[in-house]
Write an enzyme that holds these catalytic residues in place. Structure first.
Site, mmCIF file in Angstrom:
data_model
loop_
_atom_site.group_PDB
_atom_site.id
_atom_site.type_symbol
_atom_site.label_atom_id
_atom_site.label_comp_id
_atom_site.label_asym_id
_atom_site.label_seq_id
_atom_site.Cartn_x
_atom_site.Cartn_y
_atom_site.Cartn_z
ATOM 1 C CE1 TYR A 415 34.420 39.857 -26.651
ATOM 2 C CE2 TYR A 415 35.404 42.044 -26.472
ATOM 3 C CZ TYR A 415 34.367 41.175 -26.194
ATOM 4 O OH TYR A 415 33.282 41.608 -25.478
ATOM 5 C CG HIS A 497 32.101 43.136 -31.039
ATOM 6 N ND1 HIS A 497 33.231 42.907 -30.279
ATOM 7 C CD2 HIS A 497 31.281 43.886 -30.261
ATOM 8 C CE1 HIS A 497 33.097 43.494 -29.086
ATOM 9 N NE2 HIS A 497 31.916 44.086 -29.062
ATOM 10 C CG ASN A 544 35.046 46.783 -28.026
ATOM 11 O OD1 ASN A 544 36.211 46.670 -27.632
ATOM 12 N ND2 ASN A 544 34.033 46.297 -27.369
#
Length: 572
Positions: A415, A497, A544
């Site tokens: 990510y 997200h 997250n």
């Protein structure tokens, strides 16, 4: 003894939603100090804090109940004799991908939870204390890391998180973690307990940290909502869609609601002059509600005007032109796949209708075993900071899980978060559905540079691991070509997200700036409409975002309650 506390709180909960079995008309005389739209990571905590302060609060959720405590019913057969649903059991969290019906929004072209709890009801429950840069790089003055210390402390005192969700404290099926974590350690990466060191996110690794408690989902549904529901000043409506904020100029007087199979219909009124609306419907839902309320770019408001909303939409003379929907962002997801003979696969999808009976028995009796852990055996999580040729440091979070093309595979998703510059846009259609019209992935060359370098660095760190096989990217392709081969679209890059569509900042979007809400989260051009959820994030964070959204809600609650009431309207 796991169901006793639930039984106690369920009595109060039943009073909240018993009247929602059918569509009910809104009372013409009832008013609320605060109407909070959306019961996710932003809406639940702020509704709790507002009601705790003595305000009369209505929390409105578009979808149905999720966990058993609140009347949820979705479950596999092996939970039939319990008060649990699939959303309570960590090991069933991935069922959302196999069977999303009734749990997700149908008016969004991405995966989004549309039920009580929002994303915190359906996600894997990962729970991170933000890195200081998540605030200091992205957020304006008053929202920096030093400013949110108290809010962070309040959140983590209620929901501390755990690296060992099974109630016996054991980590089950640890082979993947041990292989990959051990390999990183041998390459010089540092092991740590992540939330004990939120500022250490460069070549560090640790166990996944979850919001789970008592071997169940936990999170805002088991904390903030429980305390709110015990107050007479708090009301929860589910299965109720908010069509628009009813306003006169910049002042909201209420919201118009519609039944979603059940729920309520009509116009809900705010306390005259002093009442406030808090929009917490998520990155897509909040932007959509603003559009339907005549707040946003003119091109989007014209689309709403030409939809079925047209006859009741506020007149164009009262539209507020703000860049709602712009600044859309998501973590850039890039999957690599490795395999190793030590890795052991567990069929979490099979736990729905063909579970291992001994594992369900362990879970039901004592909340222990593989089903007390998130599917699909997530971990390790590891981090690196890449300084680009533009001088900007970009944060990478790698999230490993035991699934892939082989039973010995691990898929590891990179990510790209804090420091990334690429942005996109979400828009609305005449059918009143929201779409990602401009994907936010790797539109900046230096963002792509960081993604590529991160994979190269990982390959270097794992090059000496005996019996490790790289499946993706294969050995006959360069990392550059591999990254270029993956389309920069939500279908291939999405992390789910999503943030950013109602950006917080001091540069008023009405006068050419980029911001939708001010430093108190109040929508520019209004005196009592606020947005509190992931949509206000100016840029993406390291990990997250669930915990960070709750921190934002805590911080915003204090700011909003400190504001003076809007001035009373002058009589003509």
């Amino acid at each position: 003894m796991h169901s006793f506390s639930k039984l106690v709180t369920a009595v109060g909960a039943l009073a909240l939603f018993a009247a929602q079995a059918k569509c009910a008309n809104v009372s013409s005389t009832e008013t609320y100090d605060y109407i909070v739209v959306g019961s996710g990571a932003g809406g639940i905590p702020i509704a709790d804090r507002l009601s705790e302060a003595g305000h009369k609060v209505l929390l409105i959720e578009k979808g149905p109940p999720s966990t058993g405590r609140w009347g949820g019913k979705m479950k596999p057969g092996w939970l039939n004799e319990t008060d649990l649903t699939r959303f309570d059991v960590p090991g069933l969290c991935n069922q959302i991908w196999a069977d999303p019906t009734g749990a997700i929004c149908t008016d969004v072209d991405q995966m989004a939870g549309c039920m009580l709890g929002g994303g915190t009801a359906v996600n894997a429950g990962l729970w991170w204390k933000p890195h200081p840069d998540d605030w200091d790089v992205n957020f304006p003055a008053g929202w920096r890391s030093k400013d949110v210390v108290a809010a962070t402390d309040r959140v983590f005192s209620l929901i501390p998180g755990t690296i060992a969700p099974s109630m016996d404290g054991k980590r089950y099926l640890s082979q993947g973690f041990d292989m990959l974590g051990g390999s990183l350690k041998a390459a010089g990466w540092e092991y740590l307990v992540p939330n004990d060191h939120p500022d250490k996110k460069n070549r560090t690794y640790g166990e996944s940290t979850f919001m789970y408690s008592g071997g169940e989902r936990g999170g805002p549904l088991a904390t903030y909502l429980v305390s709110a529901s015990g107050r007479k000043s708090f009301t929860l409506w589910m299965n109720t869609m908010v069509k628009r904020v009813v306003r006169e100029g910049g002042h909201a007087t209420g919201v118009e609601v519609q039944c979603n199979g059940a729920g309520h219909a009509g116009v809900v009124s705010l306390t005259p002059n002093t009442g406030r609306v808090i929009i917490s419907a998520g990155t897509f839902g909040s932007a959509k509600l603003l559009f339907r309320s005549g707040i946003g770019p003119t091109d989007q408001l014209n689309i709403v005007k030409n939809s079925t909303d047209g006859p009741t939409m506020i007149s164009s003379e009262q539209w507020i032109n703000l860049p709602v929907g712009h600044n859309l962002n998501d973590h850039v997801g890039t999957d690599i796949e490795i395999a190793h003979p030590d890795v052991v696969f567990y069929d979490y999808y099979g736990a729905w209708n063909k579970p291992i009976v001994s594992d369900t028995e362990l879970y039901l009796a004592d909340r222990i075993g593989p089903l007390a852990q998130a599917a699909p055996n997530i971990g390790p999580i590891f981090w690196e900071i890449i300084k680009g040729s533009d001088g900007i440091s970009r944060h990478l979070q790698w999230q490993a899980r035991v699934e892939g093309t082989l039973n010995t595979s691990m898929t590891v998703t990179q990510y790209l978060g804090t420091g990334s510059l690429s942005r996109g846009r979400m828009t609305i259609t005449r059918q009143l559905n929201t779409i990602v019209s401009t994907p936010p992935y790797l539109r900046d060359a230096h963002d792509k540079e960081a993604v590529i370098q991160g994979i190269i660095n990982l390959q270097e760190s794992l090059k000496g691991v005996v019996n490790l096989t790289w499946i993706t990217p294969p050995s006959n392709i360069t990392v550059e070509k591999f990254v270029d081969s993956i389309p920069a679209t939500p279908a291939r890059r999405c992390a789910n997200h999503w943030i950013g569509t109602a950006k917080i900042g001091t540069d008023d979007g009405r006068t050419g700036g980029t911001s939708v809400v001010d430093l108190n989260t109040k929508v520019y051009g209004t005196d009592n409409i606020f947005v509190v959820d992931a949509s206000i994030f100016p840029g993406h964070i390291t990990g997250n975002p669930s915990a960070a959204i709750v921190i934002v809600a805590e911080h915003a609650a204090a700011k909003i309650m400190a504001l003076p009431a809007p001035p009373a309207p002058q009589e003509e």
